[in-house]
Design a protein around this motif. Structure first.
Motif, PDB file in Angstrom:
ATOM      1  N   LEU A 151       0.625  -1.291  -0.027  1.00 30.99           N
ATOM      2  CA  LEU A 151       0.035   0.080   0.177  1.00 30.99           C
ATOM      3  C   LEU A 151       0.919   1.142  -0.103  1.00 30.99           C
ATOM      4  CD1 LEU A 151      -2.766  -1.230   2.344  1.00 30.99           C
ATOM      5  CD2 LEU A 151      -3.033  -0.386  -0.021  1.00 30.99           C
ATOM      6  N   TYR A 152       2.199   1.147   0.721  1.00 30.82           N
ATOM      7  CA  TYR A 152       2.915   2.420   0.443  1.00 30.82           C
ATOM      8  C   TYR A 152       3.563   2.668  -0.701  1.00 30.82           C
ATOM      9  CZ  TYR A 152       6.703   5.545   1.753  1.00 30.82           C
ATOM     10  OH  TYR A 152       7.666   6.547   1.790  1.00 30.82           O
ATOM     11  N   ARG A 153       4.014   1.496  -1.361  1.00 30.21           N
ATOM     12  CA  ARG A 153       4.228   1.431  -2.921  1.00 30.21           C
ATOM     13  C   ARG A 153       3.234   2.054  -3.656  1.00 30.21           C
ATOM     14  NH1 ARG A 153       5.484  -2.195  -7.441  1.00 30.21           N
ATOM     15  NH2 ARG A 153       7.290  -1.625  -8.231  1.00 30.21           N
ATOM     16  N   ARG A 154       2.061   1.547  -3.607  1.00 29.90           N
ATOM     17  CA  ARG A 154       1.169   2.149  -4.275  1.00 29.90           C
ATOM     18  C   ARG A 154       0.661   3.601  -4.242  1.00 29.90           C
ATOM     19  NH1 ARG A 154      -5.010  -0.374  -4.837  1.00 29.90           N
ATOM     20  NH2 ARG A 154      -6.234   1.482  -4.914  1.00 29.90           N
ATOM     21  N   ALA A 155       0.791   3.993  -3.090  1.00 28.38           N
ATOM     22  CA  ALA A 155       0.501   5.410  -2.483  1.00 28.38           C
ATOM     23  C   ALA A 155       1.362   6.258  -3.142  1.00 28.38           C
ATOM     24  CB  ALA A 155       0.479   5.575  -0.986  1.00 28.38           C
ATOM     25  N   THR A 156       2.830   5.778  -3.076  1.00 34.06           N
ATOM     26  CA  THR A 156       3.819   6.672  -3.603  1.00 34.06           C
ATOM     27  C   THR A 156       4.314   6.770  -5.166  1.00 34.06           C
ATOM     28  OG1 THR A 156       5.334   4.795  -2.902  1.00 34.06           O
ATOM     29  CG2 THR A 156       4.879   6.703  -1.403  1.00 34.06           C
ATOM     30  N   THR A 157       4.040   5.589  -5.776  1.00 38.23           N
ATOM     31  CA  THR A 157       4.125   5.301  -7.199  1.00 38.23           C
ATOM     32  C   THR A 157       2.934   5.017  -7.941  1.00 38.23           C
ATOM     33  OG1 THR A 157       4.559   2.838  -7.134  1.00 38.23           O
ATOM     34  CG2 THR A 157       6.263   4.243  -6.355  1.00 38.23           C
ATOM     35  N   GLY A 158       2.018   4.671  -7.351  1.00 36.42           N
ATOM     36  CA  GLY A 158       0.493   4.423  -8.209  1.00 36.42           C
ATOM     37  C   GLY A 158       0.530   2.880  -8.661  1.00 36.42           C
ATOM     38  N   ALA A 159       1.561   2.272  -8.471  1.00 38.86           N
ATOM     39  CA  ALA A 159       1.680   0.818  -8.849  1.00 38.86           C
ATOM     40  C   ALA A 159       1.335  -0.122  -8.142  1.00 38.86           C
ATOM     41  CB  ALA A 159       3.072   0.676  -9.518  1.00 38.86           C
ATOM     42  N   GLY A 160       0.652  -1.238  -8.382  1.00 36.23           N
ATOM     43  CA  GLY A 160       0.309  -2.526  -7.392  1.00 36.23           C
ATOM     44  C   GLY A 160       1.396  -3.204  -7.092  1.00 36.23           C
ATOM     45  N   ALA A 161       1.299  -4.317  -6.469  1.00 35.41           N
ATOM     46  CA  ALA A 161       2.490  -5.050  -6.002  1.00 35.41           C
ATOM     47  C   ALA A 161       2.023  -6.521  -5.534  1.00 35.41           C
ATOM     48  CB  ALA A 161       3.183  -4.347  -4.769  1.00 35.41           C
ATOM     49  N   HIS A 162       2.898  -7.407  -5.798  1.00 33.65           N
ATOM     50  CA  HIS A 162       2.611  -8.735  -5.121  1.00 33.65           C
ATOM     51  C   HIS A 162       3.697  -8.725  -4.045  1.00 33.65           C
ATOM     52  CE1 HIS A 162       3.439 -13.356  -5.539  1.00 33.65           C
ATOM     53  NE2 HIS A 162       2.586 -13.138  -4.424  1.00 33.65           N
ATOM     54  N   ALA A 163       3.322  -8.796  -2.839  1.00 33.85           N
ATOM     55  CA  ALA A 163       3.899  -8.889  -1.706  1.00 33.85           C
ATOM     56  C   ALA A 163       3.712 -10.346  -0.985  1.00 33.85           C
ATOM     57  CB  ALA A 163       3.360  -7.866  -0.804  1.00 33.85           C
ATOM     58  N   HIS A 164       4.818 -10.792  -0.517  1.00 35.07           N
ATOM     59  CA  HIS A 164       4.496 -12.180   0.087  1.00 35.07           C
ATOM     60  C   HIS A 164       5.501 -12.523   1.469  1.00 35.07           C
ATOM     61  CE1 HIS A 164       8.197 -13.101  -2.237  1.00 35.07           C
ATOM     62  NE2 HIS A 164       7.784 -12.305  -3.104  1.00 35.07           N
ATOM     63  N   THR A 165       4.922 -13.361   2.096  1.00 30.02           N
ATOM     64  CA  THR A 165       5.679 -14.078   3.184  1.00 30.02           C
ATOM     65  C   THR A 165       5.207 -15.509   3.489  1.00 30.02           C
ATOM     66  OG1 THR A 165       6.553 -13.234   5.419  1.00 30.02           O
ATOM     67  CG2 THR A 165       4.069 -13.240   4.806  1.00 30.02           C
ATOM     68  N   SER A 166       5.961 -16.005   4.468  1.00 33.54           N
ATOM     69  CA  SER A 166       5.687 -17.491   4.747  1.00 33.54           C
ATOM     70  C   SER A 166       5.768 -17.596   6.199  1.00 33.54           C
ATOM     71  CB  SER A 166       6.578 -18.351   3.823  1.00 33.54           C
ATOM     72  OG  SER A 166       7.812 -18.120   4.303  1.00 33.54           O
ATOM     73  N   LEU A 167       5.376 -18.973   6.580  1.00 38.03           N
ATOM     74  CA  LEU A 167       5.635 -19.567   7.853  1.00 38.03           C
ATOM     75  C   LEU A 167       7.114 -19.866   7.967  1.00 38.03           C
ATOM     76  CD1 LEU A 167       2.559 -22.173   8.163  1.00 38.03           C
ATOM     77  CD2 LEU A 167       2.913 -19.853   8.980  1.00 38.03           C
ATOM     78  N   THR A 168       7.530 -20.121   6.962  1.00 34.72           N
ATOM     79  CA  THR A 168       9.131 -20.362   7.331  1.00 34.72           C
ATOM     80  C   THR A 168       9.878 -19.053   7.402  1.00 34.72           C
ATOM     81  OG1 THR A 168       9.576 -20.825   5.164  1.00 34.72           O
ATOM     82  CG2 THR A 168       9.247 -22.731   6.441  1.00 34.72           C
ATOM     83  N   GLN A 169       9.629 -18.114   6.849  1.00 36.31           N
ATOM     84  CA  GLN A 169      10.346 -16.877   7.166  1.00 36.31           C
ATOM     85  C   GLN A 169      10.205 -16.305   8.477  1.00 36.31           C
ATOM     86  OE1 GLN A 169       8.687 -15.659   3.157  1.00 36.31           O
ATOM     87  NE2 GLN A 169      10.154 -14.296   3.158  1.00 36.31           N
ATOM     88  N   ALA A 170       8.889 -16.258   8.778  1.00 44.53           N
ATOM     89  CA  ALA A 170       8.563 -15.946  10.167  1.00 44.53           C
ATOM     90  C   ALA A 170       9.472 -16.752  11.138  1.00 44.53           C
ATOM     91  CB  ALA A 170       7.205 -16.290  10.784  1.00 44.53           C
ATOM     92  N   ALA A 171       9.656 -18.230  11.028  1.00 43.57           N
ATOM     93  CA  ALA A 171      10.472 -19.051  11.781  1.00 43.57           C
ATOM     94  C   ALA A 171      11.810 -18.796  11.798  1.00 43.57           C
ATOM     95  CB  ALA A 171      10.053 -20.597  11.229  1.00 43.57           C
ATOM     96  N   THR A 172      12.366 -18.310  10.660  1.00 39.46           N
ATOM     97  CA  THR A 172      13.622 -18.005  10.377  1.00 39.46           C
ATOM     98  C   THR A 172      14.025 -16.729  11.252  1.00 39.46           C
ATOM     99  OG1 THR A 172      13.984 -19.023   8.265  1.00 39.46           O
ATOM    100  CG2 THR A 172      15.653 -17.523   8.911  1.00 39.46           C
ATOM    101  N   HIS A 173      13.070 -15.770  11.190  1.00 40.85           N
ATOM    102  CA  HIS A 173      13.413 -14.604  12.035  1.00 40.85           C
ATOM    103  C   HIS A 173      13.068 -14.623  13.655  1.00 40.85           C
ATOM    104  CE1 HIS A 173      14.591 -11.612   8.972  1.00 40.85           C
ATOM    105  NE2 HIS A 173      14.023 -12.273   8.045  1.00 40.85           N
ATOM    106  N   HIS A 174      12.314 -15.559  13.840  1.00 35.40           N
ATOM    107  CA  HIS A 174      11.964 -15.979  15.225  1.00 35.40           C
ATOM    108  C   HIS A 174      13.423 -16.623  15.949  1.00 35.40           C
ATOM    109  CE1 HIS A 174       8.110 -14.897  16.690  1.00 35.40           C
ATOM    110  NE2 HIS A 174       7.425 -15.630  15.847  1.00 35.40           N
ATOM    111  N   GLN A 175      14.026 -17.026  15.156  1.00 36.45           N
ATOM    112  CA  GLN A 175      15.237 -17.792  15.507  1.00 36.45           C
ATOM    113  C   GLN A 175      16.581 -16.828  15.347  1.00 36.45           C
ATOM    114  OE1 GLN A 175      15.255 -22.480  15.101  1.00 36.45           O
ATOM    115  NE2 GLN A 175      14.196 -21.324  13.375  1.00 36.45           N
TER     116      GLN A 175
END
Length: 747
Positions: free
Chosen positions: A560-584
């Motif tokens: 939404l920040y990218r859209r507000a500043t550039t007008g372009a949409g975006a595909h943003a993504h995350t995952s359970l293992t990314q959360a697991a990696t940063h938790h550790q």
């Protein structure tokens, strides 16, 4: 800097984990972050080589300057830094930076986004207590072995200590989300925000549905995760797999048995859920047979078979194995950076991704390495953003269509709604909707078959008026439904499309199915929770489901920040293992080279004699002494008495609080961390409230969600469908409007 936040300036006064991690999430996405170190931040005895490892992760990609805030000249530099920043982050105890003239009101800048992450809220009597992880864990019941995971003969009153800094991580994830949301709002209004996300409050995000219940029924006893034969199984090579064929049907179990050559078990009723519910001996028989079956092949062979069959099963790995796993590396979930002291070093990659916008990852600088450049930059002028000047929630007017299932994705939708978005939740008809009463709070609810052509027509009409789409289909499934990013972008290039998955995008596992337990198993968390014994699910709360939900909200806010500043949409993504990696993260960085020193396993009580749980006369307490451990006979007095004495002596301590006691605590209720709503189905219900505090416009709780599907006719009518159209869709099993499922049965 490049990235979504190119041009955004952040001053990071953080220390330990929470503040630096929140700033790291912004730096990874292109913000210019200046980290302010205290003098001697990495010097012995508190520093030395041992502290270089987490510093290499938490302060990567930041410029650094060392300032002594007790020195007037350095304090003036700090004020000038904050005076030209877009964002200030700090995680001192409440009031500390105010004493140095660096508080929100002292800086007196309407456009500034100022984020505090103390241990306890500023208005809490415990505000002066140091918010060590063990202290916060005791205060929020985050110190129990998960149901069904205890060793034989376990004393259920005994607490357990995890080295994963869960409260700090949740606070950092939530703070990063709130900061980006505030920047989105500032782009429209010109006004900044003061944000407070205490570690204690953030733990209510982690508690999630475990703390939700109808008042008439009370808080239910936690049940082991055992449906359809779910659990950890030992294999022929002595390694373990984590198998969880849960869902709306027994399809995963049937697929697995067919692939394993055991499809004939269906004749014995072992794939008939209704029959197994009626005849408990069949569930035991299924587990016994699965245990014997898994012993016939090595763990990796079972993982390969399950991947081909589309079944949620994974081989349990250690943290080091995850750090060196080809998928983790190919998907960018772990990356190698050239640290100035430690050399080439593997560590967590970006916690979220925005397609087409590479993460801005670079090695850390050492303390004070950028002093000259930072001081030179202080002569630059500051251009404050213009806007409407009217305070409102950041996502006011933003429309979200939420297609996600289970916990992580719906949590993201709930968080977007709390900061002002209008969220429409779509679930499949004729199916149970898990945790509905909590994760879908504040949303309108529709039961729509989006696999059918007519259902897709309805969905596209809703998407034509939406700003955000949340989805957690496996990648190939989204493509098969015609709902991939490529399909959506062709029609709505300005839409923010958010994907939530188990294993992340890129790499060999991107289309594999999995849940909280698979991500814990794959990333090393289960081995850490098991210690010297078999792998165990880390509990008592779903740190990955809800952690990923917060990160998915952060990803949506990035889009939404990218859209507000550039007008372009975006595909943003995350995952359970990314959360697991940063938790550790603080333990995972360099884990292939550094010795593992943190406590692990269910019997762990702390990190050492001065920082651990102790048994008192009537229960347990956690003590975090600043120096040598206190030589006290804790068994001679009640826990509350010891806590009062220790705090009076300047030692952080907290008695262990159970979940039921916590959710009923009047002080918790008064702060809105536990709330009561009236459900049209279940009467009065209790659930965790809002962890993020905003000063200008408080986050909104949202109305109680109705039974799943109850808003379908109204949502379609608002989309231009007439009564006859709606009735026709219902008769065609596209839209469910009658016989609606319960939203509270599973609490």
């Amino acid at each position: 800097m490049s990235g979504v936040f190119a041009g955004i300036r952040v001053v990071d006064f953080g220390h330990h984990v929470a503040g630096p991690l929140a700033a790291l999430l912004l730096a990874d996405n292109g913000a210019d972050v200046v980290h302010v170190d205290r003098p001697g931040a990495l010097d012995p005895p508190g520093g030395g080589a041992g502290d270089q490892w987490p510093d290499a992760y938490l302060n990567r990609g930041k410029r650094r300057i060392t300032l002594d805030l007790r020195d007037p000249a350095d304090r003036d530099v700090a004020r000038r830094l904050a005076g030209r920043a877009d964002v200030v982050i700090e995680n001192f105890r409440p009031g500390v930076l105010d004493r140095y003239g660096l508080g929100w009101t002292d800086l007196d800048r309407p456009a500034l986004v100022y984020c505090s992450l103390p241990g306890f809220p500023a208005d809490d009597p415990r505000a002066g207590v140091a918010g060590w992880e063990g202290v916060v864990a005791a205060a929020t019941g985050n110190c129990r072995v998960r149901s069904g995971q205890a060793p034989p003969g376990w004393d259920p009153s005994r607490p357990t200590y995890s080295a994963i800094p869960m409260a700090s991580n949740f606070a950092a994830f939530a703070a990063a989300y709130a900061i980006v949301a505030a920047l989105v709002g500032r782009h429209r209004t010109g006004l900044g925000e003061r944000i407070e996300v205490p570690l204690y409050s953030a733990m209510f995000e982690a508690i999630g549905g475990a703390g939700a219940y109808p008042v008439a029924r009370g808080l239910t006893t936690e049940r082991p995760l055992a449906g359809n034969g779910s659990g950890g199984y030992r294999c022929a090579d002595g390694r373990y797999v984590q198998f969880n064929p849960i869902g709306a049907s027994t399809r995963f179990l049937r697929w697995f048995l067919d692939a394993a050559g055991a499809g004939g078990w269906a004749a014995d009723g072992l794939t008939d859920r209704a029959r197994m519910d009626r005849e408990p001996h069949l569930a035991r028989l299924l587990r016994d047979r699965l245990a014997a079956l898994f012993l016939t092949r090595p763990a990796q062979a079972w993982e390969d078979l399950a991947a081909s069959a589309g079944v949620p099963l994974v081989r349990t790995r250690t943290t080091v194995e995850w750090l060196t796993d080809p998928h983790a590396r190919e998907s960018g979930q772990v990356v190698q950076l050239a640290d100035p002291v430690l050399g080439p070093l593997w560590m967590p990659g970006a916690a979220v991704g925005v397609e087409g916008v590479p993460a801005a990852l670079s090695p850390r600088h050492l303390p004070d390495a950028d002093r000259a450049a930072v001081l030179r930059s202080l002569v630059d002028g500051v251009e404050e953003p213009a806007g409407t000047g009217a305070a409102e929630l950041p996502f006011a007017g933003t429309r979200v269509v939420d297609l996600t299932q289970i916990l992580a994705g719906p949590t993201a939708g709930r968080l977007l709604g709390e900061l002002g978005a209008d969220v429409t939740k779509i679930n499949s008809p004729q199916r149970k909707v898990g945790a509905h009463g909590f994760v879908n709070r504040g949303k309108r609810t529709v039961l729509l078959d989006v696999e059918s052509p007519r259902g897709q027509d309805v969905l596209w009409r809703l998407l034509d008026g939406a700003d955000v789409l949340l989805q957690n289909f496996p990648r190939r499934t989204a493509e098969r439904y015609g709902l991939s990013w490529a399909h959506v972008r062709a029609r709505r290039p300005d839409l923010v499309y958010v994907s939530v998955s188990c294993y992340g995008y890129g790499g060999a596992w991107e289309s594999r199915r999995g849940y909280e337990t698979q991500a814990q198993a794959a990333s090393g968390i289960m081995c850490r929770a098991g210690g010297d014994g078999p792998p165990r699910v880390l509990g008592p709360y779903n740190l990955l489901d809800y952690g990923t939900g917060v990160l998915a909200a952060f990803a949506a806010a990035l889009g939404l920040y990218r859209r507000a500043t550039t007008g372009a949409g975006a595909h943003a993504h995350t995952s359970l293992t990314q959360a697991a990696t940063h938790h550790q993260g603080v333990h995972l960085v360099g884990a292939d080279r550094r010795p593992a020193t943190e406590p692990s396993g269910p019997y762990a009580l702390g990190t050492g004699p001065a920082h651990r749980f102790h048994r008192a006369a009537d229960g347990w307490l956690f003590v975090a002494a600043p120096g040598d451990p206190p030589d006290l006979d804790f068994g001679s007095a009640p826990a509350a008495e010891w806590v009062a004495k220790l705090r009076a002596a300047g030692i952080a301590a907290h008695e262990v609080v159970g979940l039921a006691e916590l959710m009923a605590d009047p002080a918790v209720r008064a702060r809105g961390l536990a709330v009561t709503q009236r459900s049209e189905e279940a009467g009065e219900v209790v659930m965790p409230g809002i962890a993020i505090g905003l000063t200008r416009t408080p986050a909104r709780l949202g109305a109680p969600v109705r039974r799943p599907g109850a808003d379908g006719p109204a949502v379609l009518a608002a989309g231009g469908y007439g009564d006859r159209d709606i009735e026709d869709l219902a008769r065609g099993w596209v839209l469910q409007t009658a016989g609606l499922p319960s939203g509270w049965d599973d609490f």
